[in-house]
Design an enzyme around this catalytic site. Structure first.
Site, short mmCIF file in Angstrom:
data_model
loop_
_atom_site.label_atom_id
_atom_site.label_comp_id
_atom_site.label_asym_id
_atom_site.label_seq_id
_atom_site.Cartn_x
_atom_site.Cartn_y
_atom_site.Cartn_z
N SER A 1 16.71 -60.98 27.62
CA SER A 1 16.57 -62.40 27.30
C SER A 1 16.08 -63.15 28.54
O SER A 1 16.28 -62.70 29.67
CB SER A 1 17.94 -62.95 26.91
N TYR B 1 27.01 -64.09 27.46
CA TYR B 1 25.66 -63.64 27.07
C TYR B 1 24.79 -63.40 28.30
O TYR B 1 24.18 -62.34 28.45
CB TYR B 1 25.05 -64.69 26.16
N1 LIG Z 1 15.97 -65.39 19.26
C1 LIG Z 1 15.75 -65.64 20.53
O1 LIG Z 1 15.23 -66.71 20.87
C2 LIG Z 1 16.09 -64.62 21.58
C3 LIG Z 1 15.80 -64.95 22.90
C4 LIG Z 1 16.09 -64.04 23.90
C5 LIG Z 1 16.64 -62.82 23.57
N2 LIG Z 1 16.93 -62.51 22.29
C6 LIG Z 1 17.52 -61.19 22.02
O2 LIG Z 1 16.78 -60.54 21.01
C7 LIG Z 1 17.63 -59.67 20.26
C8 LIG Z 1 17.49 -59.98 18.78
O3 LIG Z 1 17.86 -61.35 18.60
P1 LIG Z 1 17.54 -62.17 17.26
O4 LIG Z 1 17.26 -63.53 17.69
O5 LIG Z 1 16.58 -61.42 16.43
O6 LIG Z 1 19.01 -62.17 16.63
P2 LIG Z 1 19.55 -62.17 15.14
O7 LIG Z 1 18.53 -62.70 14.20
O8 LIG Z 1 20.89 -62.82 15.23
O9 LIG Z 1 19.73 -60.58 14.83
C9 LIG Z 1 20.70 -59.85 15.55
C10 LIG Z 1 20.58 -58.40 15.19
O10 LIG Z 1 21.63 -57.68 15.87
C11 LIG Z 1 22.41 -56.97 14.90
N3 LIG Z 1 23.82 -56.86 15.26
C12 LIG Z 1 24.63 -57.82 15.74
N4 LIG Z 1 25.89 -57.35 15.85
C13 LIG Z 1 25.86 -56.06 15.42
C14 LIG Z 1 26.84 -55.04 15.28
N5 LIG Z 1 28.12 -55.25 15.59
N6 LIG Z 1 26.46 -53.83 14.83
C15 LIG Z 1 25.17 -53.60 14.48
N7 LIG Z 1 24.20 -54.52 14.57
C16 LIG Z 1 24.54 -55.73 15.04
C17 LIG Z 1 22.26 -57.79 13.62
O11 LIG Z 1 22.64 -57.02 12.51
P3 LIG Z 1 23.30 -57.74 11.20
O12 LIG Z 1 22.14 -58.15 10.35
O13 LIG Z 1 24.12 -56.65 10.59
O14 LIG Z 1 24.12 -58.91 11.67
C18 LIG Z 1 20.79 -58.17 13.69
O15 LIG Z 1 19.98 -57.09 13.27
C19 LIG Z 1 19.05 -59.89 20.80
O16 LIG Z 1 19.36 -58.88 21.72
C20 LIG Z 1 18.94 -61.24 21.51
O17 LIG Z 1 19.87 -61.36 22.56
C21 LIG Z 1 16.67 -63.40 21.27
#
Ligand SMILES: NC(=O)c1ccc[n+]([C@@H]2O[C@H](COP(=O)([O-])OP(=O)(O)OC[C@H]3O[C@@H](n4cnc5c(N)ncnc54)[C@H](OP(=O)(O)O)[C@@H]3O)[C@@H](O)[C@H]2O)c1
Length: 227
Positions: free
Chosen positions: A120, A133
Site C-alpha cells: 500500500s 494497517y
Molecule cells: N483499495 C485501495 O485503495 C488500496 C490501496 C492500497 C493497498 N490496497 C491493498 O490491496 C489489497 C486488496 O484491497 P481491496 O481494496 O481490493 O480490498 P477489498 O475489496 O476489501 O478486498 C479484500 C480481499 O481480501 C480478502 N480477505 C480479507 N480477509 C480475508 C480472510 N480472513 N481470509 C481470506 N480472504 C480475506 C477478501 O475476501 P472476502 O471477499 O472473503 O472478504 C477480499 O478478496 C489489500 O491488501 C489492500 O491492503 C488497497
C-alpha cells in the site's frame, strides 16, 4: 509487448473482490492456470485454516504466488488493542509467511518463481488511524526484502506493488466522501487508480519479462507519494 503467463501456475489470495479479483482475471486472460481460494476454503485469519489448506493442497506447487488479501481496521494509538493488531497482522502478513513457508520449497527446486505482495502507499506515507494497517504493510517490505535475497539465486523474483487509492469496498468503507474529494485533488494525475493499473504491473512483475527486479516496493499512485 504482450504478457504471456501461459502454463504458469498461479496462487492468489484475495481474489474474490476488488484489486485481487482483477489480478485474477488479468492473469487468466494472460493464459495462467489460476488457483484463488475463497474465504470458505482458506480463512487467512485462522492459522489452523491455513494449515489445513496447505495439507490438503500439497501438490499445488505454484510458479507464482500473489498475496493480495488485506484488511484495514481503523484505530489510532489511543484506540488500538492487541486484537486489532493481531487480526491485521494475521491477514496482511503472517498468513502469507505461513503459505510461502509451504510453497517456496518447490519454487527453489524448479529454480523458478515469482512472488508478489500487494502492499500500500501506507507503506511509504501514512494517515491518522492507520496504526495497525500501516505497520503491517511496512513489515511486508522487510519480509519481501529478506525473501528476495534468500531466493534470488534460484531465479525467484520477490516484489511488492503499492497501490494508491482504488475505489474498492475497502476504500469506500474507510474514507468519507469529503476525504475522497480531498485526496483526489492531491493526486498529480487527477484520478484514483484503477484495478487495471495494479493488475498490469502485477502481471509484468510476475512474467518472464522480469528477470532483474527483486526486493522492490513499487508505487502505482499517480505520483501521490512524490509530494
Ligand atoms: N483499495 C485501495 O485503495 C488500496 C490501496 C492500497 C493497498 N490496497 C491493498 O490491496 C489489497 C486488496 O484491497 P481491496 O481494496 O481490493 O480490498 P477489498 O475489496 O476489501 O478486498 C479484500 C480481499 O481480501 C480478502 N480477505 C480479507 N480477509 C480475508 C480472510 N480472513 N481470509 C481470506 N480472504 C480475506 C477478501 O475476501 P472476502 O471477499 O472473503 O472478504 C477480499 O478478496 C489489500 O491488501 C489492500 O491492503 C488497497
Amino acid at each position: 509487448m504482450e504478457i504471456s503467463l501461459s502454463g504458469r501456475r498461479v496462487f492468489l489470495t484475495g481474489g474474490s473482490r476488488g484489486i485481487g479479483k482483477r489480478i485474477g482475471s488479468f492473469f487468466l486472460e494472460a493464459g495462467a492456470d489460476l488457483t484463488a481460494p475463497g474465504r470458505d476454503e482458506l480463512d487467512l485469519l485462522s492459522v489452523k485454516s491455513t494449515e489445513d489448506y496447505i495439507k490438503a493442497n500439497k501438490d499445488l506447487n505454484p510458479d507464482i504466488f500473489i498475496h493480495c488479501a488485506g484488511i484495514n481496521k481503523l484505530a489510532g494509538i489511543t484506540e488500538i488493542n492487541p486484537d486489532i493488531m493481531q487480526d491485521v497482522f494475521q491477514v496482511n502478513i503472517y498468513s502469507a509467511t505461513q503459505l510461502l513457508n509451504a510453497f517456496a520449497g518447490s519454487m527453489k527446486e524448479k529454480r523458478y518463481g515469482r512472488i508478489l505482495f500487494v502492499s500500500s502507499l501506507y507503506a511509504m506515507v501514512s494517515k491518522e488511524r492507520r496504526v495497525a494497517y500501516s505497520a503491517s504493510k511496512n513489515a511486508l517490505t522487510g519480509l519481501a526484502k529478506s525473501i528476495a535475497l534468500e531466493l534470488a539465486p534460484y531465479n525467484i523474483m520477490v516484489n511488492l506493488v503499492a497501490p494508491g487509492y482504488v475505489m474498492t469496498d475497502m476504500t469506500k468503507k474507510n474514507l468519507s466522501e469529503k476525504e475522497i474529494e480531498q485526496i483526489k485533488e492531491q493526486i498529480p494525475t487527477g484520478r484514483f487508480q484503477s484495478e487495471d493499473d495494479i493488475a498490469s504491473l502485477a502481471a509484468f512483475l510476475c512474467s518472464d519479462y522480469n528477470q532483474s527486479i527483486t526486493g522492490q516496493l513499487i508505487a502505482v499512485d499517480g505520483g501521490f507519494t512524490c509530494r
